[in-house]
Design a protein around this motif. Structure first.
Motif, PDB file in Angstrom:
ATOM      1  N   ALA A   1       0.836  -1.194   0.000  1.00 41.50           N
ATOM      2  CA  ALA A   1       0.000   0.000   0.000  1.00 41.50           C
ATOM      3  C   ALA A   1       0.877   1.253   0.000  1.00 41.50           C
ATOM      4  N   LEU A   2       0.414   2.294  -0.712  1.00 46.55           N
ATOM      5  CA  LEU A   2       1.070   3.586  -0.693  1.00 46.55           C
ATOM      6  C   LEU A   2       0.123   4.560   0.003  1.00 46.55           C
ATOM      7  N   PRO A   3       0.396   4.933   1.248  1.00 47.62           N
ATOM      8  CA  PRO A   3      -0.559   5.726   2.029  1.00 47.62           C
ATOM      9  C   PRO A   3      -0.690   7.172   1.586  1.00 47.62           C
ATOM     10  N   ARG A   4       0.191   7.656   0.737  1.00 41.96           N
ATOM     11  CA  ARG A   4       0.148   9.057   0.319  1.00 41.96           C
ATOM     12  C   ARG A   4      -1.116   9.333  -0.488  1.00 41.96           C
ATOM     13  N   GLY A   5      -1.747  10.470  -0.227  1.00 44.02           N
ATOM     14  CA  GLY A   5      -2.956  10.839  -0.964  1.00 44.02           C
ATOM     15  C   GLY A   5      -4.198  10.547  -0.151  1.00 44.02           C
ATOM     16  N   HIS A   6      -5.252  11.324  -0.400  1.00 48.24           N
ATOM     17  CA  HIS A   6      -6.466  11.220   0.401  1.00 48.24           C
ATOM     18  C   HIS A   6      -7.693  10.789  -0.397  1.00 48.24           C
ATOM     19  N   ILE A   7      -7.601  10.774  -1.712  1.00 50.25           N
ATOM     20  CA  ILE A   7      -8.793  10.536  -2.531  1.00 50.25           C
ATOM     21  C   ILE A   7      -8.938   9.063  -2.909  1.00 50.25           C
TER      22      ILE A   7
ATOM     23  N   ARG B   1      -7.436   2.425  -6.815  1.00 46.09           N
ATOM     24  CA  ARG B   1      -8.872   2.193  -6.767  1.00 46.09           C
ATOM     25  C   ARG B   1      -9.533   3.569  -6.757  1.00 46.09           C
ATOM     26  N   ILE B   2     -10.263   3.887  -7.801  1.00 46.94           N
ATOM     27  CA  ILE B   2     -10.801   5.229  -8.001  1.00 46.94           C
ATOM     28  C   ILE B   2     -11.966   5.484  -7.045  1.00 46.94           C
ATOM     29  N   ASN B   3     -11.935   6.632  -6.417  1.00 46.71           N
ATOM     30  CA  ASN B   3     -12.980   7.018  -5.480  1.00 46.71           C
ATOM     31  C   ASN B   3     -14.213   7.448  -6.276  1.00 46.71           C
ATOM     32  N   GLU B   4     -15.202   6.583  -6.332  1.00 45.13           N
ATOM     33  CA  GLU B   4     -16.374   6.857  -7.152  1.00 45.13           C
ATOM     34  C   GLU B   4     -17.416   7.714  -6.448  1.00 45.13           C
ATOM     35  N   SER B   5     -17.211   8.010  -5.168  1.00 47.84           N
ATOM     36  CA  SER B   5     -18.108   8.957  -4.513  1.00 47.84           C
ATOM     37  C   SER B   5     -17.781  10.384  -4.957  1.00 47.84           C
ATOM     38  N   ILE B   6     -16.526  10.622  -5.350  1.00 49.00           N
ATOM     39  CA  ILE B   6     -16.111  11.925  -5.866  1.00 49.00           C
ATOM     40  C   ILE B   6     -16.174  11.948  -7.387  1.00 49.00           C
ATOM     41  N   PHE B   7     -15.661  10.912  -8.021  1.00 51.45           N
ATOM     42  CA  PHE B   7     -15.668  10.819  -9.486  1.00 51.45           C
ATOM     43  C   PHE B   7     -16.686   9.747  -9.894  1.00 51.45           C
ATOM     44  N   GLN B   8     -17.904  10.193 -10.068  1.00 55.26           N
ATOM     45  CA  GLN B   8     -19.005   9.256 -10.296  1.00 55.26           C
ATOM     46  C   GLN B   8     -19.086   8.778 -11.740  1.00 55.26           C
TER      47      GLN B   8
ATOM     48  N   ASP C   1      -1.201  13.379 -10.793  1.00 55.42           N
ATOM     49  CA  ASP C   1      -2.567  13.625 -10.339  1.00 55.42           C
ATOM     50  C   ASP C   1      -3.343  14.422 -11.379  1.00 55.42           C
ATOM     51  N   LEU C   2      -3.782  13.729 -12.418  1.00 54.82           N
ATOM     52  CA  LEU C   2      -4.484  14.363 -13.537  1.00 54.82           C
ATOM     53  C   LEU C   2      -5.996  14.306 -13.390  1.00 54.82           C
ATOM     54  N   ASP C   3      -6.484  14.015 -12.203  1.00 53.62           N
ATOM     55  CA  ASP C   3      -7.918  13.798 -12.000  1.00 53.62           C
ATOM     56  C   ASP C   3      -8.777  15.006 -12.331  1.00 53.62           C
ATOM     57  N   THR C   4      -8.265  16.209 -12.084  1.00 53.58           N
ATOM     58  CA  THR C   4      -9.073  17.397 -12.323  1.00 53.58           C
ATOM     59  C   THR C   4      -8.672  18.118 -13.608  1.00 53.58           C
TER      60      THR C   4
ATOM     61  N   GLY D   1     -20.542  22.422   9.607  1.00 55.14           N
ATOM     62  CA  GLY D   1     -20.266  21.283  10.477  1.00 55.14           C
ATOM     63  C   GLY D   1     -19.142  20.372  10.052  1.00 55.14           C
ATOM     64  N   ASP D   2     -18.206  20.885   9.232  1.00 56.31           N
ATOM     65  CA  ASP D   2     -17.029  20.090   8.824  1.00 56.31           C
ATOM     66  C   ASP D   2     -17.433  18.817   8.093  1.00 56.31           C
ATOM     67  N   THR D   3     -18.370  18.944   7.176  1.00 59.31           N
ATOM     68  CA  THR D   3     -18.898  17.756   6.500  1.00 59.31           C
ATOM     69  C   THR D   3     -18.171  17.414   5.204  1.00 59.31           C
ATOM     70  N   TYR D   4     -17.401  18.349   4.638  1.00 61.93           N
ATOM     71  CA  TYR D   4     -16.734  18.080   3.366  1.00 61.93           C
ATOM     72  C   TYR D   4     -15.265  17.732   3.574  1.00 61.93           C
ATOM     73  N   PHE D   5     -14.496  18.655   4.097  1.00 64.34           N
ATOM     74  CA  PHE D   5     -13.070  18.409   4.306  1.00 64.34           C
ATOM     75  C   PHE D   5     -12.816  17.574   5.561  1.00 64.34           C
ATOM     76  N   GLY D   6     -13.770  17.642   6.501  1.00 68.21           N
ATOM     77  CA  GLY D   6     -13.550  16.967   7.772  1.00 68.21           C
ATOM     78  C   GLY D   6     -12.574  17.758   8.627  1.00 68.21           C
ATOM     79  N   ALA D   7     -12.432  17.350   9.870  1.00 65.58           N
ATOM     80  CA  ALA D   7     -11.519  18.040  10.791  1.00 65.58           C
ATOM     81  C   ALA D   7     -11.037  17.058  11.843  1.00 65.58           C
TER      82      ALA D   7
END
Length: 376
Positions: free
Chosen positions: A30-36, A58-65, A254-257, A340-346
């Protein structure tokens, strides 16, 4: 090894075998770097008797649907960059096709992609100085110049309104109005919003005072005076790989965007991250600001490669790109604090408010240095 890690590794191994990689699989880690995305590195035997590594995500499909659209954009960008990288002394991310010749696969219900691993490189979260800043901006300038003639209609908007200043302002205003409507009902949500709003009084006032910057860019964008271009969308320093020995910039990752946007957003995001004088969530805003020396290196490096591919108006507004993007990112942090810190979290109380204040401190610092930045 825990059951979760074990099952994730098994999923990564199964996915890796879906791609057209020759040789035998030796190892995965596993490569722990990155959050998406969840990222793994596999090692395979090579024909010449050596070893070769690959990066699986493994692509995060909650962000990239819409994974197909995401990967179509990445294919177009990586192919175009691959055509010009050698002459410029850079490298491009290289997708590995699936066994069926596609750019991604679905394995055990999850979407996966694979890149060739770029060896002997390092990534940095903090800028080491003006030389590294110049190299960072230069490779992103080359990135823009290489994609300047691409037809934006071929690309998909994978995250709607991602680059829209007006949309970020609307999100902030909506969060304020919805929260204020709940204050009088004495609900727990209303009380929490009232507390968060009171804590953020200074940040809210600052954001409203800087609305002119959003209006300025929105006006130019709506009139088509700032052209739509294929941009990176996340030009942080840590999205450049540097040679581990020479320190030279080698590859943009990181060409996702990558999608239609405006090039000044990319330059501004590079400034707000690379030239920052503090951590992004520094509680002491007296430490927050922007290094003029680093900014000058960024502007010089960027224009060295992108000068001929941007318009006179884009060049004229270059010094305002950093304040704009810092303001927009600050608005996103402030909005998340209010809701309420619902997107980025805290990970601690008021972390998103601290993040917003750091961004706004950078805006204020750049405002004081405007003449010096304009002359860079």
């Amino acid at each position: 090894m825990s059951d979760n890690v074990s099952s994730s590794q098994e999923a990564a191994i199964a996915a890796a075998r879906c791609f057209a990689i020759e040789g035998e699989l030796i190892d995965t880690e596993a490569l722990p770097r990155g959050h998406i995305h969840q990222t793994w590195i596999s090692t395979w035997t090579a024909h010449a008797g050596g070893k070769q590594r690959f990066l699986h995500q493994r692509i995060n499909e909650s962000i990239f649907q819409q994974v197909g659209r995401l990967m179509s954009n990445i294919e177009l960008v990586s192919r175009k960059l691959g055509q010009s990288c050698e002459a410029a002394g850079y490298e491009a991310m290289r997708l590995v096709p699936t066994n069926q010749g596609e750019s991604w696969c679905r394995s055990a219900g999850a979407a996966w992609r694979t890149y060739e691993f770029i060896e002997n490189t390092r990534a940095f979260d903090r800028c080491t100085g003006s030389e590294q800043a110049h190299a960072t901006a230069r490779i992103f300038g080359w990135f823009h110049a290489s994609l300047a003639e691409m037809d934006a209609s071929l690309f998909h908007e994978t995250i709607p309104n991602f680059f829209s200043p007006g949309h970020r302002w609307l999100q902030f205003q909506t969060a304020l109005s919805r929260g204020e409507a709940l204050v009088g009902d004495e609900s727990s949500v209303g009380r929490d919003f009232a507390r968060r709003r009171a804590l953020a009084k200074d940040a809210i006032a600052f954001a409203k005072d800087q609305h002119w910057l959003i209006e300025l860019f929105d006006r130019h964008l709506s009139k088509g005076e700032i052209p739509s271009r294929i941009v990176h969308g996340d030009t942080k320093l840590n999205n450049v790989l540097f040679d581990a020995e020479s320190g030279a910039a080698r590859c943009v990752v990181d060409l996702d965007t990558c999608m239609p946007g405006f090039s000044l957003y990319d330059f501004g995001d590079m400034v707000r991250f690379t030239a920052a004088t503090s951590e992004e969530d520094e509680p002491d805003t007296s430490l927050a600001g922007t290094s003029l020396e680093v900014y000058r290196a960024l502007a010089a490096g960027y224009l060295e490669c992108a000068q001929d591919s941007i318009s006179p108006l884009e060049r004229e507004l270059l010094h305002l790109a950093g304040p704009l993007v810092s303001l927009l990112i600050g608005l996103r942090f402030l909005t998340d604090h209010l809701t309420g810190d619902t997107y980025f979290g805290a990970s601690r109380e008021n972390q998103n408010l601290d993040r917003a204040r750091v961004q706004f401190a950078q805006v204020a610092h750049m405002e004081k240095m405007r003449d010096e930045m304009l002359g860079a």
